[in-house]
Design an enzyme around this catalytic site. Structure first.
Site, PDB file in Angstrom:
ATOM      1  N   ASN A   9       0.959  -1.117   0.187  1.00  7.88           N
ATOM      2  CA  ASN A   9      -0.017   0.083   0.130  1.00  7.88           C
ATOM      3  C   ASN A   9       1.107   1.291  -0.018  1.00  7.88           C
ATOM      4  O   ASN A   9       1.549   1.354   1.237  1.00  7.88           O
ATOM      5  CB  ASN A   9      -0.745  -0.021   1.389  1.00  7.88           C
ATOM      6  N   LYS A  11       0.049   4.275  -0.273  1.00  8.63           N
ATOM      7  CA  LYS A  11      -0.384   5.546   0.365  1.00  8.63           C
ATOM      8  C   LYS A  11      -0.204   6.637  -0.526  1.00  8.63           C
ATOM      9  O   LYS A  11      -0.387   6.498  -1.827  1.00  8.63           O
ATOM     10  CB  LYS A  11       0.151   5.761   1.838  1.00  8.63           C
ATOM     11  N   HIS A  98      -9.130   0.973   4.969  1.00  6.63           N
ATOM     12  CA  HIS A  98      -7.837   1.315   5.642  1.00  6.63           C
ATOM     13  C   HIS A  98      -8.035   2.276   6.809  1.00  6.63           C
ATOM     14  O   HIS A  98      -8.864   3.032   6.927  1.00  6.63           O
ATOM     15  CB  HIS A  98      -6.998   2.123   4.901  1.00  6.63           C
ATOM     16  N   GLU A 100      -6.651   4.669   8.079  1.00  7.42           N
ATOM     17  CA  GLU A 100      -6.561   6.018   7.648  1.00  7.42           C
ATOM     18  C   GLU A 100      -7.759   6.519   7.265  1.00  7.42           C
ATOM     19  O   GLU A 100      -7.983   7.875   7.464  1.00  7.42           O
ATOM     20  CB  GLU A 100      -5.177   6.206   6.794  1.00  7.42           C
ATOM     21  N   GLU A 170      -5.074  -5.010  10.636  1.00  4.29           N
ATOM     22  CA  GLU A 170      -4.062  -3.953  10.759  1.00  4.29           C
ATOM     23  C   GLU A 170      -4.380  -3.415  12.325  1.00  4.29           C
ATOM     24  O   GLU A 170      -5.064  -2.473  12.261  1.00  4.29           O
ATOM     25  CB  GLU A 170      -4.059  -3.058   9.635  1.00  4.29           C
ATOM     26  N   GLY A 176       2.833   1.996  10.809  1.00  7.16           N
ATOM     27  CA  GLY A 176       3.877   3.228  10.656  1.00  7.16           C
ATOM     28  C   GLY A 176       4.307   3.532  11.862  1.00  7.16           C
ATOM     29  O   GLY A 176       5.194   4.600  11.949  1.00  7.16           O
ATOM     30  N   SER A 216       3.815  -2.285  10.295  1.00 10.81           N
ATOM     31  CA  SER A 216       5.122  -2.464  10.418  1.00 10.81           C
ATOM     32  C   SER A 216       5.760  -3.588  10.263  1.00 10.81           C
ATOM     33  O   SER A 216       6.942  -3.974  10.978  1.00 10.81           O
ATOM     34  CB  SER A 216       5.527  -1.956  12.231  1.00 10.81           C
TER      35      SER A 216
HETATM   36  P1  PGA Z   1       3.082   0.125   7.677  1.00 12.61           P
HETATM   37  O1  PGA Z   1       1.844   0.395   7.330  1.00 12.61           O
HETATM   38  O2  PGA Z   1       3.581  -1.010   7.075  1.00 12.61           O
HETATM   39  O3  PGA Z   1       3.842   1.458   7.230  1.00 12.61           O
HETATM   40  O4  PGA Z   1       2.940   0.157   9.254  1.00 12.61           O
HETATM   41  C1  PGA Z   1       0.788  -0.629   6.986  1.00 12.61           C
HETATM   42  C2  PGA Z   1      -0.631  -0.189   6.298  1.00 12.61           C
HETATM   43  O5  PGA Z   1      -1.009   1.042   6.721  1.00 12.61           O
HETATM   44  O6  PGA Z   1      -1.174  -0.880   5.483  1.00 12.61           O
END
Ligand code: PGA
Length: 253
Positions: A9, A11, A98, A100, A170, A176, A216
């Site tokens: 992803n 983003k 997601h 976010e 997740e 992140g 992560s």
């Molecule tokens: P990350 O994000 O691997 O940077 O923690 C995962 C995601 O948001 O799908």
């Protein structure tokens, strides 16, 4: 047989040319190294890159996903992108819900259910995200939270439809942050998700549904996570932006 997936992803990162280069590098790795047949690689660039990226990958073992889609199908919805538009770029999957999108854009389980239905109606793959925030885990309501997200976002689907869904667990506290769920925490939640799918549908559907871990995930921890019985791969954010890191994660299969 359950499909194992490494999904990147991206983003809101990369220009069209950077994204195309990244997709080409990943595609070359997959073409040059025989991956097990049950493994798929997905890249999810921003909308603006979808067509270019889709024509840079083989479309078979490497496929393209959008990061979101509209609840609407067409018409006067300025700034929205419909599933049929996404399909017309050559993308074949869409990430839905997601954290976010849930947090910053206040997307509800009910809206996400509509999006999932829209994606399935175009014969595309919804990658439905769920996961609890830290306070929810600390207060012990994480199973309840994830169950509610899955019930409201997915359990209205027929058996025929749920078969084509990929679920991504997740934990928001791991996204992140560099704080990854332990293999035991991931396995425990994935087994729980598979159990509620089994209770709602049947053994065949539960045994075959792909459940990804996200948060992560990196080359150094991917194998430990993916080795768990109910973890079928990962949805990767930060580490999907560098070909070398994402390939390192694909190698965990
Ligand atoms: P990350 O994000 O691997 O940077 O923690 C995962 C995601 O948001 O799908």
């Amino acid at each position: 047989m359950r499909t194992r997936i490494a999904a990147g992803n991206w983003k809101m990162n990369t220009s069209v040319s950077e994204g195309t280069e990244l997709a080409k590098s990943i595609n070359s790795f997959v073409s040059e190294n025989k991956l097990p047949e049950d493994v798929k690689v997905i890249v999810a660039p921003p909308f603006t890159h979808l067509e270019k990226v889709a024509s840079s990958v083989n479309g078979n073992q490497v496929i393209v996903a959008a990061q979101n889609c509209s609840t609407e199908l067409s018409g006067a919805f300025t700034g929205e992108v419909s599933v049929s538009m996404i399909k017309s770029t050559g993308a074949t999957a869409v990430i839905i819900g997601h954290s976010e999108r849930r947090t910053y854009f206040h997307e509800t389980n009910q809206q996400l259910y509509t999006k999932v239905k829209n994606v399935l109606a175009e014969n595309m793959i919804p990658i439905y995200c769920c996961g609890e925030v830290l306070e929810e885990r600390n207060s012990g309501v994480h199973f309840y939270v994830v169950e509610k997200q899955i019930k409201e976002g997915l359990f209205g689907l027929s058996e025929n439809d749920i078969k084509n869904v990929v679920i991504a667990y997740e934990p928001v506290w791991a996204i992140g942050t560099g704080v990854v769920a332990t293999a035991d925490q991931a396995q425990e939640m994935h087994a729980f998700i598979r159990k509620i799918v089994r209770d709602k549908y049947n053994n065949e559907i539960a045994d075959n549904i792909t459940i990804l871990y996200g948060g992560s995930c990196k080359p150094s921890n991917a194998k430990e996570l993916f080795d768990n019985a109910d973890v079928d791969g990962g949805l990767i954010g930060g580490a999907s932006l560098k070909a070398e890191d994402f390939i390192g994660i694909i190698k965990a299969f």
